[in-house]
Design an enzyme around this catalytic site. Structure first.
Site, PDB file in Angstrom:
ATOM      1  N   PHE A  36       0.805  -1.221   0.000  1.00 51.09           N
ATOM      2  CA  PHE A  36       0.000   0.000   0.000  1.00 51.09           C
ATOM      3  C   PHE A  36       0.834   1.266   0.000  1.00 51.09           C
ATOM      4  CE2 PHE A  36       0.760  -0.432   4.587  1.00 51.09           C
ATOM      5  CZ  PHE A  36       1.010   0.873   4.969  1.00 51.09           C
ATOM      6  N   CYS A  68       9.571   1.662   3.812  1.00 50.38           N
ATOM      7  CA  CYS A  68      10.510   0.624   4.250  1.00 50.38           C
ATOM      8  C   CYS A  68      11.919   1.164   4.364  1.00 50.38           C
ATOM      9  CB  CYS A  68      10.460  -0.575   3.308  1.00 50.38           C
ATOM     10  SG  CYS A  68      11.076  -0.228   1.654  1.00 50.38           S
ATOM     11  N   SER A 100       5.347  -6.733   4.422  1.00 47.26           N
ATOM     12  CA  SER A 100       5.881  -7.034   5.749  1.00 47.26           C
ATOM     13  C   SER A 100       6.664  -8.344   5.729  1.00 47.26           C
ATOM     14  CB  SER A 100       4.742  -7.142   6.759  1.00 47.26           C
ATOM     15  OG  SER A 100       3.946  -8.291   6.496  1.00 47.26           O
TER      16      SER A 100
END
Length: 501
Positions: A149, A281, A226
């Site tokens: 996302f 990230c 993740s």
């Protein structure tokens, strides 16, 4: 309230599963649309379309494929602001940051225009006995991307541009939280001249992911998200005979040496920790200060700047930071702040009580920037990825102690060091066990012609994204050994050919 469905074989296709997921406007804190969640059969239809398109596309001249990429680049520049506006609406990142999201993906499309050169093989003339040897890079077939996302433009472009340029056909499963931009890309590809079936978009949840990872027609899967899901995608894909690159979570450290320019450090940290509300990230979430004097000065400089962050709705031109993507994620990040307090960290700036008073945006998913000091490596909040607008301060006594922290941490995505000493910087870059290293830069994200990828629990698989590694991931090597005798040869040869043949 709008609806988003699928794009298969060059057409917008309405979902038939009867299942939908909500699409929120994070700035307003309300649902603005819904997205169809594909059934297994619907995913299989997208894979079938890609499979049917593969023979013609893989047989298309590499120069013609490059021209489609050239057209795509021009279209993306034309549509950049429209893409960024749609991205901001569904994700919540501010418009300028959304433009950067599109731009960094576009740069990989620009790199992929060079595919005629990138795919050149190797040739060795007359290796022995009139024998020549050469290699070719061949596409894999149907490949798939599962994207997150937080970068709904950049990462789909990272994956699809390299895959398609190499001659593969593509199935994209974007995040169901912000599906509009990937569907806009489908229209861009079509206008660029890409044949129907080469690029397909299927929206969905775990059922779609599982289908992509297990269907034998899919030859490779690229994932960003993740770490737990990256591990799952990698294990499932490889167990089903697929090539897989799965990028996971991160805990990125910035080491600050006593000789560093703290004004530069403060500037770097404000953007790297709080930009995009920390939902990156590659966000710097840990500042490792070498010496208490460095830490004290840095905290003193950061505190007023964190308190003064301009937070607003995603299209506010004055905003430096927008909302988080969903109410659930906002609650998760707030929970980590509660935990940090319980674990004994010193809360310097607390963003939990921030309220946006802009009319119409009072219910958005907003957190203020948070800063906490005296964090220690045994704390859960240090060990785990928070993925929100928080910065942790760790105090160390030496360079060796500071360098050890990212080296032994579970994640190994990115790190950076601020120092004026070249020897220290060189030693850090060589020693630290992390995939991407910056020296006096806030976020060490490589450009399109280099490769992106972390180490340890930040990445699963042996080949990274974009750059030459991207080309290698989406192709396989074929080596040809050729001899054209000048005369008639007779007699069988029972010895394996050698350099003396």
């Amino acid at each position: 309230m709008y609806e988003r469905h699928h794009y298969i074989a060059g057409k917008d296709v309405e979902g038939t599963s009867g299942r939908f997921g909500p699409i929120f406007n994070p700035s307003k804190g309300e649902q603005q649309g819904k997205v169809a969640l594909a059934s297994k059969a619907e995913v299989e239809s997208a894979i079938a379309a890609a499979e049917a398109a593969f023979p013609a596309w893989s047989g298309t001249s590499v120069v013609k494929r490059a021209r489609v990429l050239q057209n795509l680049v021009q279209i993306l520049y034309r549509e950049k602001d429209a893409l960024a506006e749609a991205l901001s609406s569904e994700h919540g990142k501010v418009f300028s940051d959304a433009q950067g999201d599109v731009q960094r993906g576009l740069e990989v499309a620009e790199f992929a225009q060079g595919i005629p050169h990138l795919l050149k093989g190797e040739y060795s003339d007359n290796v022995g006995g009139g024998i020549d040897m050469y290699s070719m890079r061949k596409p894999l077939g149907v490949v798939a991307g599962i994207t997150p996302f937080n970068f709904p433009a950049m990462i789909p472009l990272w994956m699809s541009c390299m895959a398609i340029a190499c001659g593969n056909t593509y199935v994209l499963k974007p995040s169901e939280k912000d599906p509009t931009v990937p569907l806009m890309f489908a229209a861009c590809w079509k206008e660029a001249g890409l044949p129907d079936g080469v690029f397909n978009v299927i929206n969905g949840d775990k059922e779609a992911v599982d289908t992509v990872c297990t269907d034998p027609r899919v030859k490779a899967v690229s994932f960003v998200g993740s770490t737990p899901i990256a591990q799952y995608v990698y294990a499932t894909s490889t167990a089903n005979g697929k090539r897989c690159q799965a990028m996971g979570g991160a805990k990125n450290h910035m080491v600050i040496m006593p000789d560093a320019d703290l004004n530069q450090v403060a500037d770097a940290l404000i953007g790297a920790a709080y930009g995009s509300a920390g939902e990156r990230c590659m966000a710097i979430s840990v500042a490792v200060c070498v010496g208490d004097e460095v830490a004290d000065k840095l905290v003193e400089m950061l505190k007023p700047r964190v308190e003064a962050l301009k937070i607003g709705h995603s299209m506010d031109p004055e905003a430096e930071m927008g909302p988080l993507v969903t109410a659930d994620h906002m609650a998760k990040v707030s929970g980590y702040l509660d935990l940090a307090e319980q674990e004994g960290a010193t809360i310097v700036v607390d963003g939990r009580n921030f309220k946006n008073d802009q009319p119409g945006f009072e219910n958005g998913y907003y957190l203020g920037g948070s800063l906490y000091d005296n964090v220690t490596p045994d704390m859960r909040t240090y060990k785990e990825e928070i993925f929100g607008p928080t910065l942790q301060i760790i105090r160390t006594k030496s360079f060796d102690e500071a360098a050890e922290l990212p080296t032994v941490h579970e994640f190994g995505n990115g790190t950076t060091i601020f120092t004026r000493d070249g020897d220290t910087a060189r030693e850090y870059a060589n020693r630290v066990e992390v995939g991407m290293v910056g020296i006096n830069v806030p976020i060490p994200v490589p450009l399109a012609f280099h490769t992106f990828g972390g180490w340890k629990s930040s990445a699963f698989g042996d080949i990274n994204q974009h750059g030459m590694e991207g080309m290698r991931f989406y192709t396989k090597t074929k080596t040809v050994t050729s001899r054209w005798p000048t005369g008639i040869r007779s007699g069988a040869e029972f010895v394996i050919p050698t350099l003396n043949s």
